[in-house]
Design a protein around this motif. Structure first.
Motif, PDB file in Angstrom:
ATOM      1  N   LEU A   8      60.935  35.929  31.353  1.00  0.00           N
ATOM      2  CA  LEU A   8      59.594  35.735  30.804  1.00  0.00           C
ATOM      3  C   LEU A   8      58.655  35.137  31.849  1.00  0.00           C
ATOM      4  O   LEU A   8      57.484  35.509  31.936  1.00  0.00           O
ATOM      5  N   GLY A   9      59.166  34.205  32.635  1.00  0.00           N
ATOM      6  CA  GLY A   9      58.365  33.614  33.699  1.00  0.00           C
ATOM      7  C   GLY A   9      57.977  34.649  34.741  1.00  0.00           C
ATOM      8  O   GLY A   9      56.842  34.679  35.217  1.00  0.00           O
ATOM      9  N   THR A  10      58.928  35.510  35.094  1.00  0.00           N
ATOM     10  CA  THR A  10      58.657  36.576  36.060  1.00  0.00           C
ATOM     11  C   THR A  10      57.642  37.561  35.501  1.00  0.00           C
ATOM     12  O   THR A  10      56.717  37.984  36.199  1.00  0.00           O
ATOM     13  N   LEU A  11      57.783  37.898  34.227  1.00  0.00           N
ATOM     14  CA  LEU A  11      56.842  38.806  33.572  1.00  0.00           C
ATOM     15  C   LEU A  11      55.436  38.195  33.536  1.00  0.00           C
ATOM     16  O   LEU A  11      54.447  38.857  33.835  1.00  0.00           O
ATOM     17  N   ALA A  12      55.355  36.924  33.186  1.00  0.00           N
ATOM     18  CA  ALA A  12      54.055  36.241  33.130  1.00  0.00           C
ATOM     19  C   ALA A  12      53.400  36.222  34.511  1.00  0.00           C
ATOM     20  O   ALA A  12      52.196  36.446  34.636  1.00  0.00           O
ATOM     21  N   ALA A  13      54.181  35.970  35.544  1.00  0.00           N
ATOM     22  CA  ALA A  13      53.647  35.953  36.908  1.00  0.00           C
ATOM     23  C   ALA A  13      53.152  37.344  37.306  1.00  0.00           C
ATOM     24  O   ALA A  13      52.095  37.473  37.936  1.00  0.00           O
ATOM     25  N   ALA A  14      53.886  38.376  36.924  1.00  0.00           N
ATOM     26  CA  ALA A  14      53.485  39.748  37.249  1.00  0.00           C
ATOM     27  C   ALA A  14      52.198  40.128  36.523  1.00  0.00           C
ATOM     28  O   ALA A  14      51.303  40.760  37.100  1.00  0.00           O
ATOM     29  N   VAL A  15      52.088  39.738  35.269  1.00  0.00           N
ATOM     30  CA  VAL A  15      50.870  40.021  34.498  1.00  0.00           C
ATOM     31  C   VAL A  15      49.680  39.289  35.118  1.00  0.00           C
ATOM     32  O   VAL A  15      48.600  39.855  35.292  1.00  0.00           O
ATOM     33  N   ALA A  16      49.870  38.026  35.457  1.00  0.00           N
ATOM     34  CA  ALA A  16      48.795  37.250  36.075  1.00  0.00           C
ATOM     35  C   ALA A  16      48.366  37.878  37.400  1.00  0.00           C
ATOM     36  O   ALA A  16      47.169  37.989  37.686  1.00  0.00           O
ATOM     37  N   ALA A  17      49.312  38.308  38.200  1.00  0.00           N
ATOM     38  CA  ALA A  17      48.997  38.945  39.483  1.00  0.00           C
ATOM     39  C   ALA A  17      48.245  40.255  39.252  1.00  0.00           C
ATOM     40  O   ALA A  17      47.301  40.579  39.985  1.00  0.00           O
ATOM     41  N   GLY A  18      48.623  40.990  38.225  1.00  0.00           N
ATOM     42  CA  GLY A  18      47.925  42.232  37.891  1.00  0.00           C
ATOM     43  C   GLY A  18      46.494  41.985  37.467  1.00  0.00           C
ATOM     44  O   GLY A  18      45.577  42.730  37.840  1.00  0.00           O
ATOM     45  N   ILE A  19      46.275  40.943  36.690  1.00  0.00           N
ATOM     46  CA  ILE A  19      44.925  40.593  36.247  1.00  0.00           C
ATOM     47  C   ILE A  19      44.058  40.197  37.438  1.00  0.00           C
ATOM     48  O   ILE A  19      42.915  40.626  37.559  1.00  0.00           O
ATOM     49  N   ALA A  21      44.470  41.121  40.546  1.00  0.00           N
ATOM     50  CA  ALA A  21      44.230  42.323  41.342  1.00  0.00           C
ATOM     51  C   ALA A  21      43.156  43.195  40.699  1.00  0.00           C
ATOM     52  O   ALA A  21      42.291  43.745  41.396  1.00  0.00           O
ATOM     53  N   LEU A  22      43.179  43.312  39.381  1.00  0.00           N
ATOM     54  CA  LEU A  22      42.174  44.098  38.670  1.00  0.00           C
ATOM     55  C   LEU A  22      40.789  43.480  38.837  1.00  0.00           C
ATOM     56  O   LEU A  22      39.807  44.181  39.120  1.00  0.00           O
ATOM     57  N   ARG A  23      40.687  42.162  38.700  1.00  0.00           N
ATOM     58  CA  ARG A  23      39.394  41.482  38.886  1.00  0.00           C
ATOM     59  C   ARG A  23      38.890  41.663  40.315  1.00  0.00           C
ATOM     60  O   ARG A  23      37.702  41.889  40.537  1.00  0.00           O
ATOM     61  N   ARG A  24      39.781  41.562  41.281  1.00  0.00           N
ATOM     62  CA  ARG A  24      39.403  41.727  42.688  1.00  0.00           C
ATOM     63  C   ARG A  24      38.910  43.155  42.930  1.00  0.00           C
ATOM     64  O   ARG A  24      37.901  43.370  43.604  1.00  0.00           O
ATOM     65  N   ARG A  25      39.606  44.137  42.359  1.00  0.00           N
ATOM     66  CA  ARG A  25      39.218  45.535  42.527  1.00  0.00           C
ATOM     67  C   ARG A  25      37.848  45.790  41.892  1.00  0.00           C
ATOM     68  O   ARG A  25      36.989  46.438  42.488  1.00  0.00           O
ATOM     69  N   ARG A  26      37.610  45.239  40.701  1.00  0.00           N
ATOM     70  CA  ARG A  26      36.302  45.396  40.047  1.00  0.00           C
ATOM     71  C   ARG A  26      35.192  44.729  40.855  1.00  0.00           C
ATOM     72  O   ARG A  26      34.105  45.273  40.992  1.00  0.00           O
ATOM     73  N   ARG A  27      35.474  43.527  41.380  1.00  0.00           N
ATOM     74  CA  ARG A  27      34.483  42.830  42.210  1.00  0.00           C
ATOM     75  C   ARG A  27      34.170  43.641  43.459  1.00  0.00           C
ATOM     76  O   ARG A  27      33.006  43.820  43.823  1.00  0.00           O
ATOM     77  N   ASP A  28      35.206  44.166  44.106  1.00  0.00           N
ATOM     78  CA  ASP A  28      35.014  44.961  45.315  1.00  0.00           C
ATOM     79  C   ASP A  28      34.194  46.221  45.019  1.00  0.00           C
ATOM     80  O   ASP A  28      33.325  46.604  45.805  1.00  0.00           O
ATOM     81  N   GLN A  29      34.463  46.867  43.884  1.00  0.00           N
ATOM     82  CA  GLN A  29      33.706  48.061  43.502  1.00  0.00           C
ATOM     83  C   GLN A  29      32.245  47.721  43.228  1.00  0.00           C
ATOM     84  O   GLN A  29      31.337  48.455  43.642  1.00  0.00           O
ATOM     85  N   ALA A  30      32.005  46.610  42.544  1.00  0.00           N
ATOM     86  CA  ALA A  30      30.636  46.187  42.244  1.00  0.00           C
ATOM     87  C   ALA A  30      29.888  45.856  43.533  1.00  0.00           C
ATOM     88  O   ALA A  30      28.713  46.228  43.695  1.00  0.00           O
ATOM     89  N   GLU A  31      30.546  45.184  44.467  1.00  0.00           N
ATOM     90  CA  GLU A  31      29.916  44.853  45.744  1.00  0.00           C
ATOM     91  C   GLU A  31      29.612  46.109  46.552  1.00  0.00           C
ATOM     92  O   GLU A  31      28.552  46.223  47.160  1.00  0.00           O
ATOM     93  N   ALA A  32      30.529  47.074  46.549  1.00  0.00           N
ATOM     94  CA  ALA A  32      30.306  48.329  47.272  1.00  0.00           C
ATOM     95  C   ALA A  32      29.120  49.092  46.682  1.00  0.00           C
ATOM     96  O   ALA A  32      28.303  49.656  47.422  1.00  0.00           O
ATOM     97  N   ALA A  33      29.007  49.079  45.365  1.00  0.00           N
ATOM     98  CA  ALA A  33      27.882  49.754  44.707  1.00  0.00           C
ATOM     99  C   ALA A  33      26.570  49.069  45.067  1.00  0.00           C
ATOM    100  O   ALA A  33      25.560  49.743  45.328  1.00  0.00           O
ATOM    101  N   LEU A  34      26.564  47.743  45.115  1.00  0.00           N
ATOM    102  CA  LEU A  34      25.352  47.008  45.472  1.00  0.00           C
ATOM    103  C   LEU A  34      24.957  47.296  46.917  1.00  0.00           C
ATOM    104  O   LEU A  34      23.785  47.547  47.218  1.00  0.00           O
TER     105      LEU A  34
END
Length: 96
Positions: A8-19, A21-34
């Motif tokens: 469960l701890g490993t799963l929670a860490a993987a989910v957190a890392a995925g979140i 990464a998703l936020r970073r990808r969205r931020r990078d896309q928004a910055e590229a569009a700007l």
């Protein structure tokens, strides 16, 4: 029981890392569009505020500065685009 907690701890860490990464990808896309919208000046020099808003959408901030200059700001992620106006006409675009 310890194996379940570890899984469960490993799963929670993987989910957190995925979140993160998703936020970073969205931020990078928004910055590229700007950047694409405002660089290099995107034909904005000499245009009025209404033209810029038509292309970029409503400004995050708009206000008067010294010497009759106005500035409009757009934000995306950690990026800031400033469009400077003199007498209602765009004179400069800065991205930082």
């Amino acid at each position: 029981m310890g194996g379940v907690s570890l899984a469960l701890g490993t799963l929670a860490a993987a989910v957190a890392a995925g979140i993160v990464a998703l936020r970073r990808r969205r931020r990078d896309q928004a910055e590229a569009a700007l950047r694409a919208l405002f660089a290099p000046h995107a034909g904005l020099i000499g245009k009025d505020y209404a033209y810029v808003v038509e292309r970029a959408g409503p400004a995050y901030f708009y206000g008067g500065m010294d010497h009759g200059r106005d500035v409009a700001q757009w934000r995306a992620g950690g990026l800031l685009a400033e469009v400077w106006f003199q007498n209602g006409v765009c004179t400069d675009v800065e991205i930082r």
